[in-house]
Motif scaffolding. Structure first.
Motif, short mmCIF file in Angstrom:
data_model
loop_
_atom_site.label_atom_id
_atom_site.label_comp_id
_atom_site.label_asym_id
_atom_site.label_seq_id
_atom_site.Cartn_x
_atom_site.Cartn_y
_atom_site.Cartn_z
N ALA A 16 0.82 -1.33 -0.03
CA ALA A 16 0.11 0.10 0.00
C ALA A 16 0.80 1.23 0.11
O ALA A 16 0.40 2.31 -0.74
CB ALA A 16 -0.92 -0.07 1.06
N ALA A 17 2.08 1.28 0.51
CA ALA A 17 2.84 2.44 0.79
C ALA A 17 3.64 2.61 -0.72
O ALA A 17 3.72 3.77 -0.84
CB ALA A 17 3.75 2.12 1.68
N LEU A 18 3.42 1.69 -1.65
CA LEU A 18 4.08 2.01 -2.88
C LEU A 18 3.17 2.58 -3.74
O LEU A 18 3.67 3.14 -4.89
CB LEU A 18 4.53 0.80 -3.52
N LEU A 38 4.98 -8.05 -3.22
CA LEU A 38 4.39 -7.06 -2.34
C LEU A 38 5.34 -5.81 -1.88
O LEU A 38 4.85 -5.00 -1.24
CB LEU A 38 3.56 -7.46 -1.18
N ARG A 39 6.73 -5.93 -2.41
CA ARG A 39 7.57 -4.93 -2.06
C ARG A 39 8.32 -4.24 -3.27
O ARG A 39 9.16 -3.46 -3.35
CB ARG A 39 8.54 -5.45 -1.23
N ASN A 40 7.99 -4.85 -4.46
CA ASN A 40 8.45 -4.47 -5.61
C ASN A 40 7.69 -3.20 -6.31
O ASN A 40 6.58 -3.20 -6.68
CB ASN A 40 8.45 -5.66 -6.55
N ASP A 81 3.41 -0.55 -9.82
CA ASP A 81 3.17 0.37 -11.06
C ASP A 81 2.13 -0.19 -11.78
O ASP A 81 1.24 0.41 -12.21
CB ASP A 81 4.52 0.67 -11.66
N THR A 82 2.16 -1.43 -11.70
CA THR A 82 1.34 -2.38 -12.68
C THR A 82 0.03 -2.50 -12.19
O THR A 82 -1.14 -2.14 -12.83
CB THR A 82 1.70 -3.93 -12.83
N PHE A 125 -3.44 -0.38 -13.66
CA PHE A 125 -4.73 -1.08 -13.72
C PHE A 125 -5.94 -0.40 -13.05
O PHE A 125 -6.94 -0.15 -13.52
CB PHE A 125 -4.42 -2.62 -13.10
N LEU A 126 -5.72 -0.01 -11.94
CA LEU A 126 -6.68 0.50 -11.09
C LEU A 126 -6.96 2.01 -11.70
O LEU A 126 -8.15 2.36 -11.90
CB LEU A 126 -6.20 1.21 -9.77
#
Length: 264
Positions: free
Chosen positions: A37-39, A246-248, A253-254, A258-259
Motif C-alpha cells: 500500500a505504501a508503494l 508486495l514490495r516491488n 506500478d502495474t 490497472f486501477l
C-alpha cells in the motif's frame, strides 16, 4: 460482523475501496499488503483481512471465514477491487462472488501468485516453519519434516485429519524448542496459536473452488509463476521471488495502472 475482521491499512477515496486478503504474521519474511500500500501512488483506500481469533483453537470452515469477513458498513457498496496473495487469492475470489450477490456488481480481482490448497501445501509450509527452528538438530528437523511429508502423501481424503496431525507434530517440535530455551508457556502458546490459525486458513481455503472466479482475474506472478495463474484471464510475470511481490515497485506500478484504467 466485527470491526476486528478488517483493518484499514491505507486511506484514499472510500468510494473506490480495495480489499486485500492475506495471512498476516509478524514472523513472516514475505512482504505484505501494508508494504504494498505504501508503494501505491496516489494513496488508495485499502482494507486488509484479519484472521478470526477462533482459528487459533480449531479448524474453521470456509463459510465461517466468509461470514467473519462480512464488509464493514462504510465499505459496503464501495468495493472496486479485491486482491489476494497466494492462498488469499482463493478467499478473494469467494469474497468477490459474495459482493456480487449482495450488491449486483462484481469487483475486479487481482491475484498475487495465486495458490490453490492441497495436502502438500501443509507439508511445504510446515517444512518452512520447522526450518527456522535452529534449536533443533538437523536430524530432528529432518525427522519432523519426513513425518509430515508421509502424512501429506498418504492416500486419504480427510484433509481435517491430516491438518490435525500436522499441528500435533508442529506443537511437539515447538515444545522441545521452548523447553531447551527455557522460555515460558505463554510465549510457546502464542507461537502454536499462529500456526494453528494458519492451518485453519489452509483448511478453509481447501473447501473453496476458486477456478471459475479466477477466470475473470489478473494474476501478477513471480519468476516461477504459480499453480493458480493458468486459471487467470491474464498473467504478468516479474523476475523476482514470491516473497518480494508486495514490495516491488514494478508490481505496484502495474497495479496502479490497472486501477487507473478503472478510474480508481
Amino acid at each position: 460482523m466485527s470491526m476486528d475482521s478488517w483493518r484499514r491499512i491505507s486511506e484514499g477515496d472510500p468510494k473506490k475501496t480495495i480489499l486485500a486478503v492475506d495471512f498476516g504474521s509478524t514472523a513472516r519474511s514475505e512482504a505484505d499488503f501494508r508494504q504494498f500500500a505504501a508503494l501505491l501512488q496516489p494513496n488508495r483506500e485499502i482494507w486488509q483481512s484479519v484472521q478470526p481469533d477462533a482459528a487459533e483453537n480449531e479448524l474453521l470452515t470456509a463459510e465461517t471465514y466468509l461470514q467473519w469477513w462480512e464488509l464493514p458498513e462504510e465499505v459496503y457498496g464501495h468495493v472496486d477491487t479485491v486482491m489476494g496473495y497466494c492462498v488469499g487469492g482463493v478467499f478473494a475470489s469467494a469474497l468477490a462472488d459474495r459482493i456480487a450477490e449482495d450488491t449486483g456488481t462484481r469487483p475486479a480481482l487481482l491475484l498475487f501468485d495465486p495458490e490453490p490448497v492441497d495436502r502438500l501445501s501443509l507439508y511445504r509450509d510446515f517444512e518452512k516453519a520447522v526450518g527456522t527452528m535452529s534449536t533443533l538438530s538437523e536430524e530432528e528437523r529432518a525427522g519432523h519434516v519426513a513425518e509430515v511429508r508421509a502424512l501429506c502423501e498418504a492416500e486419504q481424503d480427510d484433509f481435517h485429519a491430516v491438518a490435525t496431525q500436522v499441528i500435533k507434530v508442529y506443537e511437539t517440535a515447538v515444545g522441545v524448542v521452548f523447553d531447551r530455551l527455557g522460555l515460558d508457556e505463554e510465549a510457546s502458546e502464542d507461537l502454536r496459536g499462529v500456526f494453528r490459525s494458519y492451518v485453519s486458513y489452509l483448511f478453509a481455503a481447501r473447501q473453496l473452488s476458486p477456478e471459475e472466479g479466477w477466470a475473470t482475474a489478473g494474476a501478477l506472478t513471480s519468476a516461477q509463476s504459480s499453480p493458480g495463474a493458468p486459471h487467470a484471464l491474464w498473467e504478468q510475470s516479474f523476475p523476482i521471488g514470491t516473497g518480494d511481490l508486495l514490495r516491488n515497485p514494478d508490481v505496484a506500478d502495474t497495479v496502479h495502472r490497472f486501477l487507473q484504467k478503472r478510474g480508481a
